[in-house]
Scaffold this active site. Structure first.
Site, PDB file in Angstrom:
ATOM      1  CB  THR A 254     -40.855 -11.778 -21.237  1.00 22.21           C
ATOM      2  OG1 THR A 254     -41.875 -10.901 -21.712  1.00 22.21           O
ATOM      3  CG2 THR A 254     -41.362 -13.210 -21.221  1.00 22.21           C
TER       4      THR A 254
ATOM      5  CG  ASP B  11     -37.734  -4.249 -21.897  1.00 21.94           C
ATOM      6  OD1 ASP B  11     -37.624  -4.843 -22.989  1.00 21.94           O
ATOM      7  OD2 ASP B  11     -38.276  -4.759 -20.904  1.00 21.94           O
TER       8      ASP B  11
ATOM      9  N   GLY C 109     -50.717   0.573 -17.218  1.00 25.79           N
ATOM     10  CA  GLY C 109     -50.129  -0.629 -16.639  1.00 25.79           C
ATOM     11  C   GLY C 109     -48.954  -0.285 -15.755  1.00 25.79           C
TER      12      GLY C 109
ATOM     13  N   GLY D 179     -46.633  -2.938 -14.515  1.00 20.99           N
ATOM     14  CA  GLY D 179     -45.737  -4.081 -14.388  1.00 20.99           C
ATOM     15  C   GLY D 179     -44.289  -3.724 -14.674  1.00 20.99           C
ATOM     16  N   GLY D 180     -43.454  -4.765 -14.778  1.00 21.95           N
ATOM     17  CA  GLY D 180     -42.027  -4.558 -14.962  1.00 21.95           C
ATOM     18  C   GLY D 180     -41.668  -3.754 -16.197  1.00 21.95           C
TER      19      GLY D 180
ATOM     20  N   GLY E 209     -44.773  -2.483 -30.860  1.00 23.52           N
ATOM     21  CA  GLY E 209     -43.578  -2.833 -30.109  1.00 23.52           C
ATOM     22  C   GLY E 209     -42.531  -3.640 -30.845  1.00 23.52           C
TER      23      GLY E 209
ATOM     24  CE  LYS F 200     -39.934  -7.604 -19.592  1.00 29.03           C
ATOM     25  NZ  LYS F 200     -40.133  -6.526 -20.595  1.00 29.03           N
TER      26      LYS F 200
ATOM     27  CG  PHE G 208     -39.819 -11.043 -31.387  1.00 24.39           C
ATOM     28  CD1 PHE G 208     -39.615 -10.503 -32.640  1.00 24.39           C
ATOM     29  CD2 PHE G 208     -38.867 -10.800 -30.406  1.00 24.39           C
ATOM     30  CE1 PHE G 208     -38.487  -9.741 -32.904  1.00 24.39           C
ATOM     31  CE2 PHE G 208     -37.740 -10.044 -30.669  1.00 24.39           C
ATOM     32  CZ  PHE G 208     -37.555  -9.520 -31.932  1.00 24.39           C
ATOM     33  CB  SER G 209     -37.243 -13.894 -27.778  1.00 24.38           C
ATOM     34  OG  SER G 209     -37.658 -12.671 -27.238  1.00 24.38           O
TER      35      SER G 209
END
Length: 245
Positions: free
Chosen positions: A63, A103, A126, A128-129, A228, A67, A17-18
């Protein structure tokens, strides 16, 4: 005309999206010479060459799946990013690279309007970062956190451990896995959805599609659901503020 380049570092990020968000932002602000692009890396050790080859870059977002790995390439961490242990925004201060985590800001502002007094314990799906920022925020809000992992260690539980009792005692569920991201629309975390009730709040960090299979399962059972997109917009705006400081 001087160029002001920004971008996103990640792996397989064509979906992101960024780029569109910042391109529209720069246009709406009338900022000439500003651009935002995707820097798709297979390994984080490609980052130094990326920076050497693109000296006009003035700021980066980070991303999945970098991260945490990116921290080794930074000169300094913001206090909050250091506490979280993950970075999603890099500010260029001369030749120094400073890591931030926006975030956490985006998630907190997104979930707070949906929290009720009964929401005292959360399951984070999850490890992850991205999950690090989620755990940090929930802890700040006084919500107990339990990680759910495919390969649990002593501090986590596995998906096989998600009994009815566990779901009844954890009324906030946050999906930090990529399961369900476009185009894999039928994928979702392997949890016992039959135990989800209208008391639950399901938050999915995924924003494409708007309503993942995970969120659809919650909606069908009367739970509150949040995707999100709001979090991403808020963290992006916060990153922009950091780059301009």
């Amino acid at each position: 005309m001087k160029k002001y380049r920004f971008g996103l570092v990640g792996k397989n990020i064509s979906y992101s999206f960024s780029k569109g968000y910042f391109t529209d932002k720069f246009s709406n602000l009338g900022l000439e010479g500003y651009s935002y692009e995707n820097f798709d890396l297979q390994h984080i050790d490609e980052l130094p060459e990326l920076l050497t080859s693109n000296p006009e870059v003035m700021g980066l977002n980070v991303t999945i799946p970098f991260k945490q790995e990116v921290i080794a390439y930074l000169d300094e961490l913001d206090t909050q990013a250091e506490e979280i242990g993950a970075v999603n925004t890099i500010k260029f201060d001369g030749k120094r690279l400073i890591g931030y985590n926006t975030d956490a800001y985006g998630f907190q502002k997104s979930i707070e309007p949906f929290l009720k007094s009964r929401h005292t314990k959360a399951l984070i799906l999850g490890t992850g970062g991205a999950s690090k920022a989620i755990a940090f925020v929930l802890g700040q809000l006084g919500i107990g956190v339990t990680y759910v992992s495919r390969n649990p260690d002593a501090t986590q539980i596995g998906y096989d451990d998600l009994t009815r009792s566990v779901l009844e005692n954890h009324l906030v569920l946050v999906n930090c896995t990529p399961l369900g991201t476009y185009p894999n629309l039928d994928q979702k975390p392997d949890i016992p959805y039959t135990h989800i009730t209208k008391q639950h709040l399901l938050f999915d960090l995924i924003y494409n599609p708007e309503k993942t299979a995970f969120l659809q399962e919650g909606k069908q059972r009367g739970a509150d659901i949040v995707n999100g997109l709001g979090m991403l917009q808020l963290q992006a705006d916060r990153a922009w503020e950091i780059w301009r400081q």
